[in-house]
Design a protein around this motif. Structure first.
Motif, short mmCIF file in Angstrom:
data_model
loop_
_atom_site.label_atom_id
_atom_site.label_comp_id
_atom_site.label_asym_id
_atom_site.label_seq_id
_atom_site.Cartn_x
_atom_site.Cartn_y
_atom_site.Cartn_z
N LYS A 26 0.83 -1.21 0.00
CA LYS A 26 0.00 0.00 0.00
C LYS A 26 0.86 1.26 0.00
N ILE A 27 1.96 1.23 0.75
CA ILE A 27 2.87 2.38 0.75
C ILE A 27 3.47 2.58 -0.63
N LEU A 28 3.89 1.47 -1.25
CA LEU A 28 4.44 1.57 -2.61
C LEU A 28 3.42 2.14 -3.58
N GLN A 29 2.16 1.76 -3.42
CA GLN A 29 1.11 2.27 -4.30
C GLN A 29 0.87 3.75 -4.06
N ARG A 30 0.86 4.17 -2.78
CA ARG A 30 0.63 5.58 -2.47
C ARG A 30 1.76 6.46 -3.00
N ARG A 31 2.96 5.97 -2.90
CA ARG A 31 4.13 6.77 -3.28
C ARG A 31 4.69 6.36 -4.63
N SER A 32 3.85 5.81 -5.48
CA SER A 32 4.33 5.32 -6.78
C SER A 32 4.89 6.44 -7.64
N LEU A 33 4.28 7.63 -7.59
CA LEU A 33 4.79 8.74 -8.41
C LEU A 33 6.19 9.14 -7.98
N VAL A 477 9.20 9.59 2.64
CA VAL A 477 8.12 10.58 2.50
C VAL A 477 6.87 10.11 3.22
N ASP A 478 6.56 8.83 3.09
CA ASP A 478 5.38 8.29 3.76
C ASP A 478 5.53 8.36 5.28
N LYS A 479 6.76 8.12 5.75
CA LYS A 479 7.00 8.18 7.19
C LYS A 479 6.85 9.59 7.72
N LEU A 480 7.28 10.59 6.92
CA LEU A 480 7.22 11.99 7.35
C LEU A 480 5.85 12.60 7.11
N ASP A 481 5.01 11.95 6.34
CA ASP A 481 3.68 12.48 6.04
C ASP A 481 2.85 12.47 7.33
N PRO A 482 2.27 13.61 7.72
CA PRO A 482 1.50 13.66 8.98
C PRO A 482 0.14 12.98 8.89
N LYS A 483 -0.30 12.62 7.70
CA LYS A 483 -1.62 12.01 7.57
C LYS A 483 -1.57 10.52 7.91
N LEU A 484 -2.71 10.00 8.30
CA LEU A 484 -2.84 8.58 8.63
C LEU A 484 -3.35 7.84 7.40
N TYR A 485 -2.76 6.66 7.15
CA TYR A 485 -3.11 5.93 5.93
C TYR A 485 -3.59 4.51 6.19
N ALA A 697 -10.86 9.57 8.38
CA ALA A 697 -10.69 9.32 6.95
C ALA A 697 -9.21 9.10 6.66
N LEU A 698 -8.86 7.89 6.21
CA LEU A 698 -7.47 7.58 5.90
C LEU A 698 -7.00 8.43 4.73
N GLY A 699 -5.79 8.95 4.86
CA GLY A 699 -5.25 9.81 3.81
C GLY A 699 -5.66 11.26 3.95
N LYS A 700 -6.55 11.55 4.90
CA LYS A 700 -7.00 12.93 5.10
C LYS A 700 -6.81 13.40 6.54
N THR A 701 -7.00 12.50 7.49
CA THR A 701 -6.90 12.88 8.90
C THR A 701 -5.45 13.11 9.29
N ASN A 702 -5.21 14.28 9.91
CA ASN A 702 -3.85 14.63 10.33
C ASN A 702 -3.53 13.98 11.67
N ASN A 703 -2.34 13.39 11.75
CA ASN A 703 -1.91 12.70 12.96
C ASN A 703 -1.94 13.62 14.18
N ALA A 704 -1.37 14.80 14.03
CA ALA A 704 -1.30 15.73 15.16
C ALA A 704 -2.69 16.21 15.55
N ASN A 705 -3.56 16.46 14.57
CA ASN A 705 -4.92 16.90 14.87
C ASN A 705 -5.68 15.83 15.64
N LEU A 706 -5.47 14.56 15.23
CA LEU A 706 -6.16 13.47 15.93
C LEU A 706 -5.70 13.40 17.38
#
Length: 729
Positions: A26-33, A477-485, A697-706
């Motif tokens: 899933k991480i590979l798919q999200r960060r494919s670009l 990049v996925d590790k540093l991304d503040p969103k939850l996936y 919402a996965l991919g939208k909810t911010n870790n810090a906000n949660l």
């Protein structure tokens, strides 16, 4: 029933040693670009760098330094190396007793002792070349030949392989030509030519004699193997013993067979059987199923006789038993026909019944007949063995003559070889060694030069390395991304039960309220079926059931729905959850508590002329504000008129009274509130209901906000039912 919300501290998180392969994909798919872009960029730069480098070529020639016909320890093995050994003072011999020592030979040929004179010839055309590094010279102006030059033995071949690497094809050919000429001159100068015809003739004769002895030994061995002999004498003694044993065994079996046949005839007369009947009875007696049928018929006949005396012959029970007996008789006839291959009527059931009166004689009759068959089979086997043994006796005489002839020829050939070996030893003491000259096997032209830049391997490594860097960058990049996936990431932060997961359906949750209302209207009219991959109403049934499962004593009648951040699909999830509750027979009310930006009425295609705000502020009866939806049992209370102070209305006593009234009139009430991160509306409404159900919402909810929202819920000590994960998969 209600859960206390809490954060998972870092020291409470148990790291799982096992790698979740699905999560990695899933991480590979999200960060494919990022991965593809990085791979293409780095690969392009690497390809450009490799292609900008000038090509490197390698030239290779092969030189024969030993005769291909050289034997194990003959002088032909020495080649021209005796002189070389003598020329290298103190270097030791490069010869072995079994042939050339190629390791020592290559070391000698690459040594300055041999290469110095060759380098002098090369420097006439290429003065910048030196063989070994010289600390007294500036190496940046000199080319060190030993770094790109090599001499080796390819495998176990009786030759040397000489190679040189350079960016110039012409330079490769020139240097290899000088090196080969230098080696040939060195070998010719150091070799001593002293051919001796007598010694050479003796060696040739020895080779022929050895081959002759080897062939004869092989023939003797094959002769013994082919005829399975240790020696003809031992085989003859064995055959004689076997022949005597077979004669004795045959005589014994004939006597036993004659006695068994006489006993069988006597028993057959006692049982009053013809010879043919005796054979048939014997065959039938070996079949278990035939004997079983015969036993069943006897039992039925006994039962018929017994019951006939008691009940009379006309009784239906007797008739039924007679019918069963006839069916068994038919089966018995069919079985005997199957065994014998033809119907046979001469033997009656009474005949077999009579056997039971003389069981000892009958069993003896069968045993004797079985013994006769065994003895007949053994007699036939002994006869066949006797025939084969007689044939082997006839062949043994011929084999013995051939064996004696081979042994005689082998003895003569061995004696000749012994004499020749003794003669060769005397000649080797008297004659000088004979050396064979080296020769070039490969022409020195452009056909021996091949590109050896290794660009293909380098490009492959660059591609693999670029892909690896791209993947690592994607993971970073996925590790540093503040969103939850993923649900796993959410559970690491929030210690609440997940009451349900909504599959990822971007198309559905990207619809604006008007398009969503149009789609639902078409679904209601049966003009459209939502078969999209991420939609399944069963997910909402599961959420509703899980909500009610939180209480073992009663159903939960009112909940507050909220999200951490905006635009996380809350309105659509609330509508489908309400729809699922109506489909199980519940009377459901949807209340839009977003008094700042009301949206729920647009998703349902309803008017917002009066709603919950009007009920609170203008004392409008709540039933007048409730609207019916196009779905049975689903009612809606919109937000109503916009007001300046939503918090004041929500905190009023009238609000508490209205919520209690709605709980009494409906089976299930859903309060749709604004996002928790920006507004406190949900925190005010939650105490008026049986608990909070918030959406992540996965991919939208911010870790810090949660984490911030969960901390505020902890402080407020609100009852939280659990979470809904939106966007799984």
């Amino acid at each position: 029933m209600n859960q206390s919300v809490y954060l998972n501290n870092n020291n409470q998180i148990v790291e799982d040693d096992e790698i979740d392969i699905g999560e990695l994909f899933k991480i590979l798919q999200r960060r494919s670009l990022i991965i593809i872009g990085t791979t293409i960029t780095l690969t392009s730069l690497g390809v450009a760098w490799v292609l900008s480098k000038p090509p490197v070529y390698t030239g290779t020639v092969k030189m024969q330094v030993e005769s291909v016909n050289a034997g194990g320890s003959g002088l032909g093995n020495l080649g021209g190396l005796a002189g070389m050994a003598a020329a290298t003072s103190g270097a030791g011999s490069v010869l072995r007793s079994t042939g050339l020592d190629y390791e020592s030979l290559t070391t000698l040929l690459k040594s300055p002792f041999v290469m110095d004179s060759i380098i002098q010839d090369i420097q006439q055309k290429y003065p910048a070349i030196i063989y070994l590094p010289d600390p007294n010279l500036e190496e940046q102006e000199k080319e060190i030949l030993s770094e790109n030059f090599n001499v080796r033995q390819p495998g176990l071949n009786k030759m040397l392989e000489i190679s040189y690497k350079s960016q110039s094809k012409k330079k490769i050919l020139d240097i290899l030509n000088e090196v080969v000429n230098g080696y040939l001159q060195f070998q010719a100068k150091e070799s001593v030519q002293n051919p001796t015809q007598q010694l050479e003739f003796t060696r040739n004769q020895i080779d022929r004699s050895r081959q002759r002895v080897a062939n004869l030994e092989s023939q003797v061995e094959n002769f013994l193997i082919k005829n399975t002999l240790i020696s003809p004498e031992s085989r003859g003694a064995s055959i004689s013993a076997q022949n005597g044993f077979l004669r004795q065994e045959r005589q014994r079996i004939l006597l036993e067979l004659e006695g068994a046949k006489k006993l069988s005839a006597r028993l057959q007369q006692q049982l009053r059987l013809t010879p043919e009947d005796g054979v048939i009875v014997t065959r039938l007696n070996r079949e278990p199923y035939y004997i079983k049928l015969l036993t069943q018929i006897k039992d039925l006949e006994l039962k018929i006789a017994t019951e006939g005396i008691r009940l009379g012959s006309e009784n239906p029970t007797i008739e039924q038993l007679e019918k069963e007996r006839e069916e068994l008789v038919v089966l018995l006839d069919q079985e005997s026909q199957r065994i014998l291959g033809m119907p046979y009527k001469n033997l009656s059931l009474d005949t077999f019944s009579s056997f039971s009166s003389t069981p000892t004689v009958t069993q003896q009759f069968f045993d004797v007949n079985n013994q006769i068959q065994v003895l007949e089979a053994r007699r036939q086997g002994i006869n066949q063995a006797q025939v084969a043994l007689n044939q082997e006796i006839n062949n043994l005489s011929t084999l013995n003559k051939e064996f004696i002839s081979l042994q005689r020829e082998l003895r003569i050939a061995t004696e000749n070889l012994t004499r020749l070996l003794a003669l060769r030893e005397n000649l080797e003491i008297e004659v000088a060694r004979q050396f064979s000259p080296w020769r070039l096997l490969t022409p020195i032209d452009e056909s021996i030069v091949v590109e050896d830049s290794g660009k293909t391997k380098i490009l492959a490594l660059i591609g693999i390395g670029s892909l690896f860097v791209g993947i690592m960058l994607g993971f970073l990049v996925d590790k540093l991304d503040p969103k939850l996936y993923s649900t796993i990431d959410v559970k690491k932060i929030v210690g609440l039960p997940v009451l349900g997961t909504i599959p990822n359906n971007r198309k559905l949750f990207s619809l604006n309220p008007q398009k969503f209302a149009q789609k639902e209207l078409l679904v209601l009219k049966g003009l459209f079926t939502d078969n999209s991959k991420g939609f399944n109403l069963d997910n909402y049934f599961s959420i509703y059931n899980n909500i009610n499962a939180l209480s073992s004593t009663r159903s939960i009648k009112s909940i507050t729905m909220a999200t951490v951040d905006a635009n996380q699909g809350q309105s659509i999830i609330s509508i489908y959850l309400a729809k699922a509750a109506t489909l199980v027979g519940k009377k459901v009310l949807l209340v839009d508590m977003n008094l700042r930006e009301p949206k729920l009425h647009n998703y349902l295609g309803l008017e917002n002329t009066k709603g919950i705000s009007d009920v609170i502020t203008n004392d409008i009866p709540v039933n007048d504000a409730i609207q019916t939806s196009k779905l049975d049992n689903l009612f809606v209370l919109t937000a109503g008129s916009q007001i300046a102070n939503p918090v004041g209305i929500l905190s009023s006593d009238k609000m508490e009274s209205v919520t209690q009234t709605l709980k009494n009139e409906f089976d299930f009430v859903i309060y749709n509130t604004p996002q928790l991160m920006e507004f406190s509306d949900a925190k005010i409404v939650t105490p008026l209901t049986e608990g909070l159900l918030f959406i992540i919402a996965l991919g939208k909810t911010n870790n810090a906000n949660l984490e911030k929202v969960i901390g505020e819920l902890q402080i407020a000590r609100l009852s939280v039912l659990g979470m809904i994960i939106n966007g799984e998969g």
